[in-house]
Structure formats: structure tokens, C-alpha cells
Design an enzyme around this catalytic site. Structure first.
Site, PDB file in Angstrom:
ATOM      1  N   HIS A  87       0.839  -1.193   0.000  1.00 13.35           N
ATOM      2  CA  HIS A  87       0.000   0.000   0.000  1.00 13.35           C
ATOM      3  C   HIS A  87       0.879   1.250   0.000  1.00 13.35           C
ATOM      4  CE1 HIS A  87      -2.773   2.830   2.405  1.00 13.35           C
ATOM      5  NE2 HIS A  87      -2.959   2.993   1.104  1.00 13.35           N
TER       6      HIS A  87
ATOM      7  N   ASP B 270      -4.710   3.869  -4.707  1.00 18.96           N
ATOM      8  CA  ASP B 270      -4.739   4.268  -3.302  1.00 18.96           C
ATOM      9  C   ASP B 270      -5.896   5.225  -3.026  1.00 18.96           C
ATOM     10  OD1 ASP B 270      -4.085   4.807  -0.676  1.00 18.96           O
ATOM     11  OD2 ASP B 270      -1.990   5.285  -1.099  1.00 18.96           O
TER      12      ASP B 270
ATOM     13  N   TYR C  54      10.350  13.432 -12.844  1.00 26.03           N
ATOM     14  CA  TYR C  54      11.610  12.688 -12.686  1.00 26.03           C
ATOM     15  C   TYR C  54      11.988  12.568 -11.211  1.00 26.03           C
ATOM     16  CZ  TYR C  54      12.640  13.008 -17.729  1.00 26.03           C
ATOM     17  OH  TYR C  54      12.612  12.889 -19.098  1.00 26.03           O
TER      18      TYR C  54
END
Length: 153
Positions: free
Chosen positions: A22, A68, A119
Site C-alpha cells: 500500500h 490508493d 523525474y
């Protein structure tokens, strides 16, 4: 062989998806994304999925794990640089449509992040997936939720 596993999910990627917990983040990069160098520098896993598009992999992965729900924006798409503001990015609509198929929040759980920020975020990813996607700005990060608490789709 297993039933119900999309063909674009390799045994290596399936193992990684199962191992992720998770809150772990998986980045699906287009053909131009520097997944290998980010992974080498930061100790992340890098899986090559040559011959597959980013949208195909996103759809296959979201069949297997939920996004999530502890965060409002578990999906991050690499945003365009100002010099490309007029560039068409139809892949973004495809990404949002796929997310909407698997999460009731739809495009409300998607955010956009400029390349440099993307990035930086990718440095902390659990896994970076390299694809053959040739669409520009077709990099997406997804944060894994809790299995067993999602609604069936």
C-alpha cells in the site's frame, strides 16, 4: 500459465505487482523515459515491457491492483513543457478513461506534474516500467491501494 492475467504482464512484472505494498508507486514510462538510469541511480526495479503501449499496460495493471484511496490524487501524468503547450496529447484522455474504468473518482484522482518534478517523484518509485510507447508525454505513475477494500468493477 495463469488464467485472467493479461498477456502484456510478464512473470517478472506480475511478481513485482504482487510484492508492492500500500502506497508504493509504479511508473509506466514511454519509449523516451529514462527509466533505466533513474532505477540504477536509486535502486528501484526496472522492468522492460517492449512491444507494449503505456495505455495497454495501465489497463492491464489496474485490473490487478486498486489505486490508493488514502490520497486524493494517486495518479500522476507527466505534464507538457511550456514550449510544447500546443502539442496534442490524446494519450492523456486514454489514461483518464482507463483510470475511470477502475476507480469511481475518475479523472478527479489524476494530477499532472511537469517533467522535472515527475523525474524527481520517479526516483522514489518501487518500480519503473519501460514500454515502447511513442506518444509524447505518455508517462504515468500510479500509487497502489489496499487490496480487499476496492469495489468490484
Amino acid at each position: 500459465m495463469l488464467k485472467g492475467i493479461p498477456a502484456c504482464i510478464s512473470p517478472e512484472l506480475l511478481k513485482i505487482l504482487d510484492e508492492m505494498g500500500h502506497g508504493d508507486v509504479l511508473v509506466i514510462g514511454d519509449a523516451n523515459f529514462k527509466a533505466t538510469s533513474i532505477a540504477r541511480k536509486n535502486g528501484a526495479l526496472n522492468v522492460r515491457c517492449d512491444g507494449n503501449s503505456a495505455t495497454e499496460l495501465l489497463d492491464a495493471i489496474l485490473r490487478l491492483f486498486p489505486l490508493d484511496t488514502f490520497v486524493s490524487k494517486p495518479v500522476i501524468i507527466m505534464d507538457k513543457e511550456p514550449m510544447h503547450k500546443e502539442l496534442e496529447t490524446p494519450v492523456w484522455s486514454e489514461f483518464e478513461s482507463i483510470v475511470s474504468k477502475y476507480d469511481d473518482r475518475g479523472k478527479d484522482c489524476v494530477q499532472y506534474m511537469r517533467r522535472d518534478g515527475f523525474y524527481e517523484m520517479a526516483k522514489d518509485a518501487y518500480c519503473l516500467v519501460s514500454t515502447s510507447e511513442t506518444a509524447f508525454y505518455a508517462c504515468i505513475a500510479i500509487q497502489k491501494g489496499c487490496v480487499g477494500h476496492e469495489k468490484d468493477h
